[in-house]
Design an enzyme around this catalytic site. Structure first.
Site, short mmCIF file in Angstrom:
data_model
loop_
_atom_site.label_atom_id
_atom_site.label_comp_id
_atom_site.label_asym_id
_atom_site.label_seq_id
_atom_site.Cartn_x
_atom_site.Cartn_y
_atom_site.Cartn_z
CE LYS A 1 -3.91 1.90 2.30
NZ LYS A 1 -4.79 2.14 3.64
CB SER B 1 -7.90 3.83 2.57
OG SER B 1 -7.28 3.25 3.44
CB SER C 1 -8.65 1.43 5.47
OG SER C 1 -9.43 2.53 5.15
#
Lengths: 489, 94, 484
Positions: free
Chosen positions: A78, A158, A182
């Site tokens: 990420k 996210s 997320s």
């Protein structure tokens, strides 16, 4: 076995050790797949050359027989984890060109374990969002589509890029971070497994902060076993993070015994509000039945302050973010828009560098901390947060693990929820309470919606009891027999 | 709820340049969220201590040792503007 | 001692409170492992934590906690076993995180007391409101470039103790005494070097005025005053300004001001005028700072004897005055020097030698006690030579000056230069006889009642013996010879 990219992390690990294929071959397959599915926009930065170099080192170590737990396994990172010398953006314009001179503890541990870095995955800007649509680098797409409907769907957020990459077989696994859901919500939307461990299990050092008291890193994988393996490689005490827990890391994979006889499973009655989608309710009931069938005892519990969790979260997270994001000021790194005075430079830089949702949360947070409002909003929210945590403590006096839906709906269409922030915030209704209490939460794909989209079930555990969560998750996984693959992969 | 002036003040505190025309819509939006958040007022929190740390840990202290620094070049490496090993910003007046 | 400003509307009293930022003595910074040494190359003592880089996290330095507790104990203050770090949010180029990690609602040290020693020997207690730990900011430089300021973050993250007094002071002298005493205590404790010139001790001054007996009026804060003298000047000017404003019908606005030493006046800091709202909240990157009583007691056990106790002991043990004791105890080296001299000797004699002769001579030479050419042991030997009548006090002063020049032991100097005082009665008698014979007229005058002239004879005989005659014996012999 069809193609290398279809292997789970555990299968690939075993294949590499058996010399069925090399890390280079595996990595090349992934690089080819990434090329093919670039339209998903799952990666912000691809690092194929680095990946191949790392794969070569892995092959050397595999040949010598000193392979790490993640040796030769190509993963996505990420883009919230700082990676030394590799562009790190947090999905924001404000970090333009930022190449950290340091490596986050979690990514360093994965590297140490032999993982191969395919690239930095897309995310909502500074991890603020539930659809990946707030990324400065454009939204990532969900590789799934509803039956007979060609519209693009969001991968959730996210950690949307990570979820999309794992589901589309363009990463064997990926890291995520979870502040209010997320990891779990995008995992559910993309039909993969994701676990947010207990707050303090993974070091936050080197992860770009959104809300420090909530942020936790975790793995996003094809199945529960993979999550257990990768979580083990990511976890552990870090003296550089004052909130990191100084506890030994258990062998999570060994916890997957499949034996849940006598375990007590709680179903929180507040998670079944009026208006809960019938198919979500049905999935939840099915999950409870699977666990009963496996010998667990299912009981209803109460988490009375659940209703207030979202509002609590949307005070605390913006408050922390308003302060955490003050360092993006155009002075030491990233974007700068020149101005005639220092203040003007700050204001122009931050207006140009932050997107709408980030600006909104910074302003919200600034407001709730400002003189005259602190007690009414921030302090009040911290008190309600204490009550939410207490709800869970009391519940865990009766049960070993809690079963709940991960999200109230399957993946929605791109652009659908962008108009109203509160509607968007409601996606996190089942994941936020766990985050506020700092507890481990796992999302496992458990079935398909009427429209053919994946749905997840969530298991919530006691602090630092990821083992039970994973064990029960494994039972759900087996019972659900979720084998569906996304449209694209 | 939040009026334009309040939003203007907050925007300045947060050092975000908000165009005059955007103040009103932003005020409405933030007011909407704040209004929604005010449901917290329903919760009885008498005698409840605010939660300040998530984990049941105590703050650990590190030994007073030199373990960092000595890399000025890396510190200013990413700076948009630098001069003589320092970060450069628009001139500040006292 | 009162400090009253006479105005048209009556007497005005000054109300003063001080906030001192004392740099903690530690090797590394409060929340990072970077060096704290003063004066290094720009940004060479900076960790990514100090520079506010993304994802960086603070970890607290145990030494800084210990220093704060130590200082709290030295100020006889309440030590809080649980305190909380909070973020103070504001934007400034030298504040890389966009917030300063400080302590707000729950500081590590609560209320305490500091005793002022006034020049007249009296004392006065000033309340300490609190002491908390916080990070220092970086340094901005404005002279290097026509339209840019440069930022060096070496100082960013260095630990400071902010020590806040209660508004208990009423005169500029008290403020001066407060700073000198605080500095002495910090130096005794080894928690801060107290160097105001280098900025390791900085002072913000809060000043207001009122008619005696009134409620407090609006105060102004004068930022970053960097010497005791300037603090006193700033207070005088600011108090006078307040009185003038009030008496001309105006009102004082609460504001931050700057002291300009070249003009001796304060002026408004317009750049700081924009309303501040620091939005303090507990730092989520840190947990509450906690320790038990045993930790505090272990530190207490290592505390040195502090100025107040030392002063009491000097007074009772050596019989010296409160004033002398105060002068001595303000500096640890001075008091140690004194004690070595005074041990086993007469305290009053020792204090006179140390404070008058030694300090006077060192002052003239621009030296401190640590550079003194005369060691405490040597000064003690000199006093012993007076006590056993080898030297008269007068001779001893001459010997002392030679010691200051040459650094030799007093006995060596006396020996080399034959400076031993004459105590042989017949030798003194002979010298007296000679002088009397040579000044028969004057001797007659004495005998006729002009007894004042005896002193003149003493001087003459002293001169004749190169000052070595024992003064008491000389006095006695002369009187006998002249007056019978």
């Amino acid at each position: 076995m069809t193609t290398l990219t279809d292997l789970t992390l555990a299968q690939a690990r075993d294949g590499l050790r058996n010399k069925d294929f090399t890390a280079r071959e595996l990595t090349e397959s992934y690089i080819a797949a990434m090329d093919k599915h670039r339209d998903l926009n799952a990666y912000i930065t691809e690092t194929p050359e680095l990946a191949l170099a790392q794969a070569a080192e892995s092959d050397a170590r595999l040949a010598k027989g000193d392979a790490g737990a993640m040796e030769g396994l190509p993963i996505g990172m990420k883009d919230l984890f700082c990676t030394e010398g590799v562009l790190t953006t947090a999905g924001s314009h404000i970090l333009d060109g930022f190449k950290p001179p340091y490596e986050s503890t979690v990514s360093a541990r994965l590297k140490q374990a032999g993982a191969v870095l395919l690239g930095k995955t897309n995310l909502d800007e500074f991890a603020m969002g539930s659809s990946n649509e707030t990324s400065y680098y454009g939204a990532s797409k969900n590789p799934w589509k509803a039956t007979g409907d060609d519209r693009d769907l969001v991968p959730g957020g996210s950690s949307g890029g990570s979820a999309a990459a794992v589901a589309a077989r363009i990463a064997i696994a990926a890291t995520g971070t979870d502040t209010g859901g997320s990891i779990r919500q995008p995992a559910a939307y993309c039909g993969i497994t994701g676990i947010k461990p207990t707050y303090g299990r993974c070091s936050r050092w080197g992860i770009i902060a959104y809300a420090s008291s909530l942020d936790q890193a975790g793995p996003m994988t094809r199945d529960v076993r993979d999550a257990a393996i990768m979580l083990g490689a990511m976890s552990g005490y870090d003296p550089k993070d004052s909130t990191s827990a100084n506890l030994p890391v258990p062998d999570f994979e060994a916890a997957l015994t499949g034996n849940i006889k006598g375990l007590r499973i709680g179903l929180p009655k507040e998670y079944r509000p009026e208006g809960l989608s019938p198919e979500i309710a049905a999935l939840w009931d099915r999950g409870a039945q699977w666990l009963k069938d496996a010998g667990a005892e299912v009981v209803e519990i109460s988490l009375p302050h659940t209703k207030y969790a979202l509002a609590t979260y949307y005070v605390i997270a913006p408050a922390e973010c308003s302060s955490n994001l003050a360092r993006y000021d155009g002075v030491r790194f990233g974007l700068r828009v020149e101005g005639s005075s220092l203040d003007e430079m700050y204001m122009k830089t931050r207006a140009a560098g932050f997107g709408t949702e980030v600006q909104r949360r910074i302003m919200m947070g600034t407001y709730v901390l400002s003189a005259g409002y602190y007690d009414a909003y921030y302090l009040k929210a911290q008190k309600v947060r204490a009550l939410i945590a207490q709800d869970f403590r009391q519940a865990f006096e009766q049960v070993d693990v809690i079963l709940a839906p991960t999200a109230p709906t399957p993946a929605f269409g791109m652009g659908e929820n962008m108009a109203d922030p509160i509607t968007m915030y409601l996606n996190d209704v089942f994941t936020v309470p766990t985050s506020l209490a700092g507890l481990p939460g796992l999302s496992v794909p458990a079935g398909l919606s009427a429209t053919g989209l994946p749905l997840g079930l969530q298991l919530i555990g006691k602090p630092f009891d990821e083992e039970t969560v994973l064990r029960v998750g494994g039972v759900i996984e087996d019972a659900a027999g979720f084998t569906a693959k996304p449209t694209l992969a | 709820m939040l009026d334009k002036q309040t939003v203007r003040n907050i925007a300045f505190l947060a050092r975000i340049d908000v165009k005059e025309d955007d103040l009103e819509p932003l005020a409405n939006q933030l007011s909407g969220i704040i209004g929604w958040v005010e449901q917290l007022g329903e919760v009885n929190t008498d005698g409840v201590a605010p939660m300040t740390s998530v984990t049941n840990q105590v703050l650990r202290w590190r030994a007073d040792e030199l373990t960092d620094g000595g890399r000025a070049d890396q510190v200013v490496l990413n700076a948009p503007d630098k001069l003589d090993g320092c970060f450069a910003v628009p001139k500040m007046v006292e | 001692m009162s400090y009253i400003i006479k105005g048209n509307t009556g007497d005005w009293e000054v109300v003063i409170g001080l906030e001192v930022h004392a740099q903690v003595i530690s090797n590394s910074k409060l929340f990072s492992g970077a060096d704290t040494t003063f004066g290094a190359e720009p940004n060479s003592q900076v960790s990514f934590v100090d520079a506010g880089f993304p994802g960086m996290l603070p970890v607290i330095n145990a030494k800084c906690v210990e220093q704060a507790v130590r200082t709290g104990l030295g100020l006889k203050a309440k030590i809080n076993n649980r305190s909380v770090f909070a973020r103070k949010n504001y934007f400034y180029a030298d504040l890389p995180q966009g917030y300063q990690i400080s302590q707000y609602e729950l500081p590590i040290v609560g209320e305490g007391t500091l005793i002022l020693d006034m020049p007249d020997g009296s004392t006065r207690a000033v309340g300490i409101e609190r002491l908390h730990l916080e990070q220092d900011a970086g340094k901005s430089m404005h002279d290097q470039h026509p339209n840019k300021s440069l930022i060096d973050l070496n100082r960013s993250g260095v630990a400071l103790m902010e020590i806040v007094s209660k508004p208990d002071m009423r005169t500029p002298e008290e403020a001066g005494a407060y700073l000198r005493k605080l500095r002495a205590i910090l130096r005794y404790l080894g928690s801060c070097d107290g160097n105001m010139e280098e900025g390791s001790m900085r002072c913000d001054v809060n000043v207001s005025v009122r008619h005696p007996g009134e409620e407090f009026r609006t105060r102004c804060e004068i930022k970053n005053v960097n010497s005791v003298r300037f603090v006193m000047q700033a207070i005088e000017h600011e108090a006078a300004r307040h009185v003038e404003v009030y008496e001309s019908g105006g009102d004082i606005r609460q504001e931050t001001r700057l002291f300009d030493p070249s003009r001796g006046e304060t002026r408004s800091m317009r750049s700081k005028e924009q309303a501040h709202d620091y939005r303090y909240f507990p730092d989520p990157d840190l947990l509450p700072l906690e320790f038990d009583d045993a930790y505090v007691e272990a530190i207490r056990a290592t505390l040195p004897e502090l100025p107040d106790e030392k002063k009491e002991r000097f007074i009772s043990e050596y019989g010296i005055t409160a004033y002398d004791a105060t002068v001595l105890v303000m500096d640890q080296e001075n008091s140690a020097f004194f004690e070595t001299v005074a041990k086993g000797r007469d305290g009053k004699t020792a204090v006179a030698w140390v404070t008058t002769n030694l300090f006077g001579s060192l002052n003239k030479r621009g030296l401190s006690v640590s550079d003194s050419p005369v060691s405490a042991t040597q000064l003690g030997q000199l006093i012993d030579l007076v006590a056993d009548n080898t030297l008269s006090t007068r001779l001893a002063k001459d010997v002392f000056e030679i010691m200051m020049d040459e650094g030799k032991d007093p006995s060596v100097i006396v020996e080399e230069r034959g400076m031993k005082q004459v105590t042989d009665t017949s030798a003194i008698e002979a010298a007296c006889d000679q002088v009397i014979a040579a000044n028969a007229e004057k001797a007659d005058e004495v005998r006729n009642g002009k007894e004042k002239l005896v002193a003149w004879f003493v001087g003459q005989v002293m001169k004749a013996t190169q000052g070595k005659a024992n003064p008491a014996m000389l006095q006695e012999i002369l009187k006998k010879k002249l007056l019978g």
